[in-house]
Design an enzyme around this catalytic site. Structure first.
Site, PDB file in Angstrom:
ATOM      1  N   ASP A 139      -8.309   7.794   2.909  1.00 43.46           N
ATOM      2  CA  ASP A 139      -8.244   6.245   3.397  1.00 43.46           C
ATOM      3  C   ASP A 139      -8.259   5.482   2.296  1.00 43.46           C
ATOM      4  O   ASP A 139      -8.520   5.942   1.212  1.00 43.46           O
ATOM      5  CB  ASP A 139      -9.491   6.031   4.351  1.00 43.46           C
ATOM      6  CG  ASP A 139      -9.359   4.991   5.475  1.00 43.46           C
ATOM      7  OD1 ASP A 139      -9.686   4.882   6.472  1.00 43.46           O
ATOM      8  OD2 ASP A 139      -8.327   4.191   5.060  1.00 43.46           O
TER       9      ASP A 139
HETATM   10  C1  GLC Z   1      -7.769   1.091   6.749  1.00 46.39           C
HETATM   11  C2  GLC Z   1      -8.020   2.084   7.769  1.00 46.39           C
HETATM   12  C3  GLC Z   1      -6.749   2.999   7.816  1.00 46.39           C
HETATM   13  C4  GLC Z   1      -5.532   2.572   7.696  1.00 46.39           C
HETATM   14  C5  GLC Z   1      -5.577   2.156   6.016  1.00 46.39           C
HETATM   15  C6  GLC Z   1      -4.417   1.671   5.504  1.00 46.39           C
HETATM   16  O1  GLC Z   1      -8.755   1.028   5.752  1.00 46.39           O
HETATM   17  O2  GLC Z   1      -9.312   2.952   7.808  1.00 46.39           O
HETATM   18  O3  GLC Z   1      -6.752   3.462   9.295  1.00 46.39           O
HETATM   19  O4  GLC Z   1      -4.399   3.366   7.676  1.00 46.39           O
HETATM   20  O5  GLC Z   1      -6.742   1.649   5.491  1.00 46.39           O
HETATM   21  O6  GLC Z   1      -4.189   0.227   5.912  1.00 46.39           O
END
Ligand code: GLC
Length: 754
Positions: A263
């Protein structure tokens, strides 16, 4: 009397879920390994490491010299995110990247339709490819453990079986149409509070039987190519460097052959991550950049491990056709075919909770309809950080009604309340006080205007609920009450006009103690996508019957739900009395004090409810609910009869085949969602009171009967044996319970597993 016609429904097979698959799932990605040997043998260590971290915010590198294209990612689970700046969180402000906003996760789940989930994935893939994207950062398939979870609306259900069937449908839809999924967030990202630091403490059995199934099913049955490690820790280890999660379970046990991306900002080490199975650090290169090259040269990690991580990325890269920049974005992202899919999902997601004969709306002699509530004009596409969609259009409830009955009714609108708006930054006490006074002034004005409208209307359509600032990534709600003083407003409206139809456009449960008795009809219409307003209007005027079913339990009050009832959530709230009492009583014994300290540590999420999530808790503990899991009315009525099974006794490799006759005893066509729960009568292990193990959505015309076949492989009834660390059989007497919801069992039959 029309002769009831019996049609044999297609076999509804619920595939193997609990099985200890003797043979590990063989991903089709393995077919590229020969070709990959050749590619890797030509790469330097630097070139390999270049692929293991972000090149831009939503891009990771390929290898230009060898003609390997970059991997392009796009949020989010229900709409292809606008084109972002290479190195920032802002969009580029293009015109052609306006996408279809599909109904959010809990709305899709409310359709109880794996077929619609497949269509949904198909639509997402088509728009991703139009934009030249390779991997969609979705589906978001964590279990809805707490009703207040900021992303409960993004996720699917409180139940692992329903979530699994939909995750498989979505994944197949995406990957059979040329894009890759990224299952998120693996694993146990069930709260937003302290999501970047919280440590989920959970037993193996609950992890295996409740939280893993959607991920496992999408890998084993739909060959998911990607997964995203979650921000949090599981049993003490960050997900992005969790050897048990990423290597042992995801890869070795389930046969996942693709790539794991972190993430954004969720990577915490170099050697730990790359060894545990993390392929790409997003959106930075602090750990899997130069630090990794240095670690290999210093002998802290072998180049073999780097080769393996590169191999897993190259498998996905070779499976997904790269679209050159100049071929992408040739036309508007959102296309009519996908808008139709968004409509189909939305129209089958709307849940009718209550109807005292006021729906469908009667339109003879052009009634005055007072539409009251800011949610009637609220755009739900944007917001929620990564899950926000810059949508080509969104039909709001008010627009939908004007589209459908603008000429058949006199529609008047009053905002009624100020919606919650997302506000960044801190305010001084003076600013807050001034703001409060202004808000009160405005609120009184809005209420006055709303009551004037209500007084002169034949029917009041109250459109309330949450919005994407109330339910959002990054923070959990503090409670589930309707925001913006909606409860107070509807009390006042009822005093001037009791003829109220209430529609809540929320993605997660609300407290219904005030609105339910004051509403003659009550519906949930979700954050329901680009076509949400048209779908809602079609349901309200009876063009289609409502057919959604709750994907989660709606509790009488929030404190009844398991994580709250056990004090496991919210963490970090010093329950002075409880905490002190526990410590005082447990000077000698350390466990409860240890428990107490956990529930007061903001970074420890104690999953002591284990498998008793959602209806499993309410049914096992006999706690009354406001509306049960699986509940939803239609404009018709159904009769269940003729429960038969193919046998009375079943061996552990058998499949239980259940047949029932469903009759539409009403006056209009509607879909019924027949659900099969399994209750264990004399098990040797502890079980929830019942668990969903099969379901089927069946369209039936008035007066018609259909025979429905539902199947449950006995393997799906296994439990995770914590001593053997393996799936095991609990062969006992069971009762299959067929019903219209977890709280409305129509037919039962006792069977024996031997
Ligand atoms: C965010 C989310 C994830 C998302 C990523 C990119 O923090 O937790 O679901 O795809 O960052 O935006």
């Amino acid at each position: 009397m029309r002769i009831a016609k019996i049609f044999l429904m297609a076999l509804i097979v619920s595939p193997l879920m609990g099985s200890t698959a003797d043979k590990v799932h063989q991903s089709k990605l393995l077919q590229y390994d020969k070709q990959i040997d050749g590619i890797i043998s030509q790469m330097t260590l630097e070139e390999k490491v270049e692929m293991l971290h972000a090149k831009f915010m939503f891009v990771s590198a390929g290898n230009e010299r060898l003609g390997i294209a970059d991997v392009k990612y796009a949020d989010g689970p229900f709409g292809i995110r606008e084109e972002m700046q290479p190195k920032g969180w802002a969009g580029l402000g293009w015109e052609t990247d306006k996408a279809t906003f599909f109904p959010t996760g809990s709305a899709l789940a409310a359709t109880w339709s794996p077929e619609l989930a497949y269509q949904y994935g198909t639509g997402m893939a088509r728009e991703a490819r139009l934009r030249g994207k390779d991997m969609i950062l979705g589906p978001a398939i964590n279990i809805q453990r707490i009703p207040t979870g900021g992303r409960t609306y993004e996720y699917l259900s409180e139940d692992p079986f329903l979530s699994s069937r939909l995750a498989v449908g979505y994944t197949n839809g995406v990957q059979e149409n040329g894009a890759a999924v990224c299952l998120k967030h693996f694993a146990l990202n069930n709260q937003e509070n302290n999501r970047g630091t919280v440590n989920a403490i959970i037993g193996e059995r609950a992890m295996r039987e409740i939280y893993f199934p959607p991920f496992r099913a999408a890998v084993e049955e739909a060959d998911a190519f990607g997964a995203m490690s979650a921000y949090n820790k599981v049993n003490g280890f960050w997900c992005a460097e969790n050897e048990i999660l990423l290597n042992k379970i995801l890869r070795q046990e389930w046969g996942f052959a693709g790539m794991v991306i972190s993430d954004w900002g969720g990577t915490h080490s170099t050697v730990g991550s790359v060894k545990a199975g993390l392929n790409v650090e997003m959106p930075s290169k602090q750990y899997l950049g130069q630090a990794l090259i240095d670690s290999v040269k210093a002998g802290k990690v072998s180049e073999e491990i780097v080769n393996l991580r590169v191999r897993e990325i190259l498998r996905v890269r070779l499976a997904i056709k790269a679209i050159p920049e100049k071929e992408a974005n040739k036309e508007m992202t959102s296309q009519p075919a996908q808008q139709k899919i968004a409509y189909d999902v939305a129209s089958k997601s709307i849940v009718l909770l209550k109807n005292e004969g006021v729906l469908p709306l009667q339109l003879k002699n052009k009634p005055i309809i007072a539409v009251i509530g800011a949610n009637a004009t609220q755009i739900m596409a944007s917001g929620g950080m990564g899950a926000g969609v810059k949508t080509l259009y969104e039909v709001t409830p008010l627009e939908g009604l004007k589209n459908r009955i603008g000429d058949k009714a006199e529609i008047i609108f009053a905002k009624g309340y100020e919606p919650v708006k997302f506000s960044w930054g801190r305010k001084t006490p003076e600013q807050l006080e001034k703001e409060k006074q202004e808000k009160e002034l405005v609120a009184n004005e809005l209420i006055k205007e709303a009551l004037e409208m209500a007084a002169k209307a034949n029917v009041v359509l109250f459109i309330g609920g949450d919005n994407r600032s109330v339910e959002t990534e990054g923070s959990d709600r503090k409670d589930i009450f309707l925001p913006s003083g909606q409860d107070e407003l509807i009390r006042k409206i009822a005093a001037v006009n009791p003829n109220i139809v209430t529609v809540l456009t929320s993605g997660a449960p609300n407290d219904l103690n005030v609105v339910k008795p004051l509403s003659k009809a009550l519906l949930i219409s979700w954050f329901n996508g680009t076509e949400g307003g048209n779908a809602l209007a079609d349901v309200l005027i009876g063009n289609i019957s409502p057919s959604g079913r709750l994907p989660f339990t709606i509790p009488v009050k929030l404190e009844d739900s398991p994580a709250y009832a056990l004090g496991n959530y919210p963490q970090g709230i010093k329950k002075a009395d409880v905490f002190a009492k526990l410590v005082a009583e447990t000077e000698t014994v350390d466990k409860p004090k240890d428990e107490a300290s956990k529930s007061n540590d903001p970074n420890t999420a104690n999953y002591s409810e284990e498998s008793l999530v959602g209806y499993r808790w309410f049914d096992t503990k006999n706690v009354k609910v406001m509306y049960p899991f699986g509940y939803g009315l239609t404009y018709s009525t159904f009769e269940y009869s003729g429960l038969k099974t193919n046998k009375e006794k079943y061996g552990k490799d058998d499949v239980i085949s259940i047949s029932i006759v469903l009759k539409n005893t009403g006056k209009v066509a509607a879909d019924e969602v027949a659900q099969v729960y399994v209750h264990r009568i004399n098990p040797s292990e502890e079980w929830p009171q019942k668990e969903l193990k099969a379901f089927s959505r069946i369209p039936i015309n008035p007066g018609e009967s259909k025979t429905v076949i539902l199947e449950i492989p006995v393997k799906n009834l296994q439990y995770w044996n914590g001593k053997k660390h393996a799936w095991d059989d609990d062969l006992c007497k069971i009762e299959v319970e067929v019903g219209a919801s977890a709280g409305d069992i129509k037919l039962k039959k006792e069977l024996t597993l031997k």
